[in-house]
Scaffold this motif. Structure first.
Motif, PDB file in Angstrom:
ATOM      1  N   LYS A 157      29.738  69.648  30.913  1.00 42.91           N
ATOM      2  CA  LYS A 157      30.203  68.563  30.063  1.00 42.91           C
ATOM      3  C   LYS A 157      30.367  67.331  30.939  1.00 42.91           C
ATOM      4  O   LYS A 157      31.149  67.353  31.886  1.00 42.91           O
ATOM      5  CB  LYS A 157      31.534  68.917  29.393  1.00 42.91           C
ATOM      6  CG  LYS A 157      31.435  70.041  28.369  1.00 42.91           C
ATOM      7  CD  LYS A 157      32.782  70.291  27.708  1.00 42.91           C
ATOM      8  CE  LYS A 157      32.687  71.411  26.690  1.00 42.91           C
ATOM      9  NZ  LYS A 157      34.002  71.657  26.032  1.00 42.91           N
ATOM     10  N   ASP A 158      29.588  66.304  30.639  1.00 43.89           N
ATOM     11  CA  ASP A 158      29.648  65.051  31.403  1.00 43.89           C
ATOM     12  C   ASP A 158      29.456  65.288  32.896  1.00 43.89           C
ATOM     13  O   ASP A 158      30.107  64.654  33.727  1.00 43.89           O
ATOM     14  CB  ASP A 158      30.962  64.325  31.143  1.00 43.89           C
ATOM     15  CG  ASP A 158      31.116  63.913  29.688  1.00 43.89           C
ATOM     16  OD1 ASP A 158      30.120  63.484  29.095  1.00 43.89           O
ATOM     17  OD2 ASP A 158      32.235  64.041  29.148  1.00 43.89           O
ATOM     18  N   PHE A 190      36.873  69.001  33.541  1.00 45.02           N
ATOM     19  CA  PHE A 190      37.034  67.912  34.495  1.00 45.02           C
ATOM     20  C   PHE A 190      36.632  66.608  33.833  1.00 45.02           C
ATOM     21  O   PHE A 190      35.529  66.471  33.302  1.00 45.02           O
ATOM     22  CB  PHE A 190      36.169  68.188  35.725  1.00 45.02           C
ATOM     23  CG  PHE A 190      36.496  67.328  36.910  1.00 45.02           C
ATOM     24  CD1 PHE A 190      37.543  67.660  37.758  1.00 45.02           C
ATOM     25  CD2 PHE A 190      35.749  66.199  37.195  1.00 45.02           C
ATOM     26  CE1 PHE A 190      37.846  66.878  38.864  1.00 45.02           C
ATOM     27  CE2 PHE A 190      36.031  65.419  38.295  1.00 45.02           C
ATOM     28  CZ  PHE A 190      37.084  65.759  39.143  1.00 45.02           C
ATOM     29  N   ASN A 191      37.528  65.616  33.865  1.00 44.90           N
ATOM     30  CA  ASN A 191      37.251  64.328  33.234  1.00 44.90           C
ATOM     31  C   ASN A 191      38.048  63.240  33.924  1.00 44.90           C
ATOM     32  O   ASN A 191      39.201  63.443  34.295  1.00 44.90           O
ATOM     33  CB  ASN A 191      37.618  64.379  31.741  1.00 44.90           C
ATOM     34  CG  ASN A 191      37.192  63.127  31.007  1.00 44.90           C
ATOM     35  OD1 ASN A 191      36.090  62.621  31.191  1.00 44.90           O
ATOM     36  ND2 ASN A 191      38.074  62.603  30.176  1.00 44.90           N
ATOM     37  N   ALA A 192      37.431  62.072  34.101  1.00 46.75           N
ATOM     38  CA  ALA A 192      38.080  60.926  34.736  1.00 46.75           C
ATOM     39  C   ALA A 192      38.650  61.301  36.100  1.00 46.75           C
ATOM     40  O   ALA A 192      39.711  60.815  36.494  1.00 46.75           O
ATOM     41  CB  ALA A 192      39.186  60.380  33.827  1.00 46.75           C
ATOM     42  N   SER A 208      39.725  66.065  43.155  1.00 48.83           N
ATOM     43  CA  SER A 208      38.973  66.618  44.289  1.00 48.83           C
ATOM     44  C   SER A 208      39.732  66.461  45.597  1.00 48.83           C
ATOM     45  O   SER A 208      39.417  67.122  46.586  1.00 48.83           O
ATOM     46  CB  SER A 208      37.604  65.933  44.391  1.00 48.83           C
ATOM     47  OG  SER A 208      37.764  64.525  44.511  1.00 48.83           O
ATOM     48  N   GLN A 209      40.760  65.590  45.614  1.00 50.22           N
ATOM     49  CA  GLN A 209      41.492  65.332  46.852  1.00 50.22           C
ATOM     50  C   GLN A 209      42.867  65.989  46.905  1.00 50.22           C
ATOM     51  O   GLN A 209      43.355  66.328  47.969  1.00 50.22           O
ATOM     52  CB  GLN A 209      41.686  63.820  47.068  1.00 50.22           C
ATOM     53  CG  GLN A 209      40.429  63.061  47.384  1.00 50.22           C
ATOM     54  CD  GLN A 209      39.652  62.677  46.146  1.00 50.22           C
ATOM     55  OE1 GLN A 209      40.219  62.557  45.069  1.00 50.22           O
ATOM     56  NE2 GLN A 209      38.342  62.491  46.293  1.00 50.22           N
ATOM     57  N   ASN A 225      42.512  60.455  28.857  1.00 52.11           N
ATOM     58  CA  ASN A 225      42.993  59.221  29.477  1.00 52.11           C
ATOM     59  C   ASN A 225      43.981  59.597  30.575  1.00 52.11           C
ATOM     60  O   ASN A 225      45.071  60.092  30.286  1.00 52.11           O
ATOM     61  CB  ASN A 225      43.673  58.337  28.426  1.00 52.11           C
ATOM     62  CG  ASN A 225      44.096  56.987  28.965  1.00 52.11           C
ATOM     63  OD1 ASN A 225      44.281  56.811  30.166  1.00 52.11           O
ATOM     64  ND2 ASN A 225      44.263  56.025  28.068  1.00 52.11           N
ATOM     65  N   PRO A 226      43.630  59.407  31.856  1.00 55.00           N
ATOM     66  CA  PRO A 226      44.515  59.843  32.950  1.00 55.00           C
ATOM     67  C   PRO A 226      45.848  59.102  33.010  1.00 55.00           C
ATOM     68  O   PRO A 226      46.762  59.536  33.711  1.00 55.00           O
ATOM     69  CB  PRO A 226      43.675  59.575  34.207  1.00 55.00           C
ATOM     70  CG  PRO A 226      42.696  58.526  33.807  1.00 55.00           C
ATOM     71  CD  PRO A 226      42.396  58.792  32.364  1.00 55.00           C
TER      72      PRO A 226
END
Length: 371
Positions: A157-158, A190-192, A208-209, A225-226
């Motif tokens: 997805k994306d 996983f998004n934004a 990822s960090q 929306n984060p």
């Protein structure tokens, strides 16, 4: 009857692929056709079955077999298969007498890499499974981009997919790179740059960090929306930032994502809308409510479904049974590119932002517009 593609039609086919017109698959009296965004038929309902348009090609069922046409009904690949899936990155899965295989856009069979089964291409990649039952990734050239590594890879997805190894979940990108290592009991999409993850009874926001523990909560919803992540604490929900800080305290029975500066929230059994400070701008009086679309309209339910603007003015009357659309897009309901798919008295159609019925026509079924 399918029109044969002449040499002159080769240019038409190439142009269609490059600038495919959006078409919606509709069903009328048991037959499938396709309409344009002006509501007129591009292809009259004549096929017993068909797939959505993809990359300028349409898989159709005619004479007991599946083949492919373009939007002008020129035959790209004559009906000859037992089944067929849509094209993705110039590849399609088709089923012959010998089972599933890949073909390219000219209908040529593409020798497949050794795999326990053939998987449909998704987001430009496909899975393959080795003798030990591990899953890897190939591209449209049948090149291995990820050797069999995981027990499970979910559909992309994306550009990102959830993966599992030894019952632990993580996230990879389309190149097979681990974005989030498989260290969790469960994980979201996983998004934004962010994903929710769970280990035992503990919840985390993970990029990822870094990994941020979110204590004393019972659930994190999908992340659209984060800056306003829907989080449940006990039996109430609120909104949290990607840093794990409450921006709107958990005081609602339910909530949906912010769009156009407003979010639907449920309180005392009714839905209304709040702004980004938590102020209730549209009173909670509705049975259900969806997020605002870019067109500035939100679907709300008051017995039936209708649409309001940001001032709570009813723009489209409460008369529809449903506004949902089955799709893999993020936005699944309400207006998409100026049209909303709606149902009335058992029939499906599309309305514009003024409530006008596209083509003044209802169908037995209608799917979203696709390129």
């Amino acid at each position: 009857m399918i029109k044969k593609l002449t040499l002159g039609g080769l240019f038409i086919m190439s142009f269609t692929i490059i600038s495919a017109q959006q078409l919606a698959r509709v069903q009328e009296k048991g037959l499938v056709g396709f309409i344009k965004k002006d509501g007129t038929f591009q292809i009259e309902p004549k096929y017993k079955n068909a797939q959505d348009q993809s990359e300028g090609k349409i898989a159709i069922y005619e004479g007991g077999k599946w083949g492919f046409i373009d939007k002008n009904e020129h035959a790209i690949i004559p009906p000859q298969y037992e089944n067929a899936k849509s094209f993705n990155q110039g590849m399609a899965m088709v089923k012959s007498m010998n089972g599933w295989l890949y073909i390219d856009s000219l209908g040529q069979e593409v020798p497949a890499i050794s795999s326990k089964r053939v998987y449909e291409f998704n987001d430009g990649v496909a899975f393959f499974r080795d003798a030990s039952n591990l899953v890897g990734l190939i591209n449209s050239k049948q090149e291995v981009i990820l050797s069999p590594t995981y027990d499970v890879i979910r559909p992309f997805k994306d550009g990102y997919a959830r993966v599992a190894k030894n019952k632990r979940w993580g996230v990879i990108d389309k190149l097979g790179k681990e974005v989030v290592a498989p260290n969790y009991d469960d994980i979201g999409d996983f998004n934004a740059g962010l994903v929710w993850a769970k280990r035992q009874h503990n919840w985390y926001l993970v990029s990822s960090q870094k990994e941020i523990a979110i204590p004393a909560i019972s659930k994190i919803e999908r992340i659209e929306n984060p800056d306003f992540i829907i989080v449940q604490q006990g039996n109430k929900v609120g909104f949290m930032t990607a840093e794990g800080k409450w921006v709107i305290s958990p005081s609602y029975d339910d909530a949906r994502d912010f769009q156009q500066g407003l979010a639907p929230v449920k309180k005392n059994g009714k839905w209304g809308f709040i702004d980004t400070t938590g102020k209730m701008l549209i009173p909670a009086t509705y049975q259900d409510a969806l997020s605002f679309s870019p067109e500035g309209l939100a679907a709300v339910k008051n017995g039936k479904w209708g649409f309001i603007d940001k001032d709570a003015k009813v723009i489209i009357p409460f008369q529809y049974e449903i506004t949902a659309a089955l799709t893999f897009k993020k936005q699944e309901k309400g207006f998409i590119d100026g049209l909303a798919r709606v149902k009335l008295n058992g029939k499906w159609g599309f309305i514009d932002t003024k409530g006008n019925l596209l083509g003044n026509k209802w169908f037995d079924n209608a799917e979203l517009f696709q390129n």
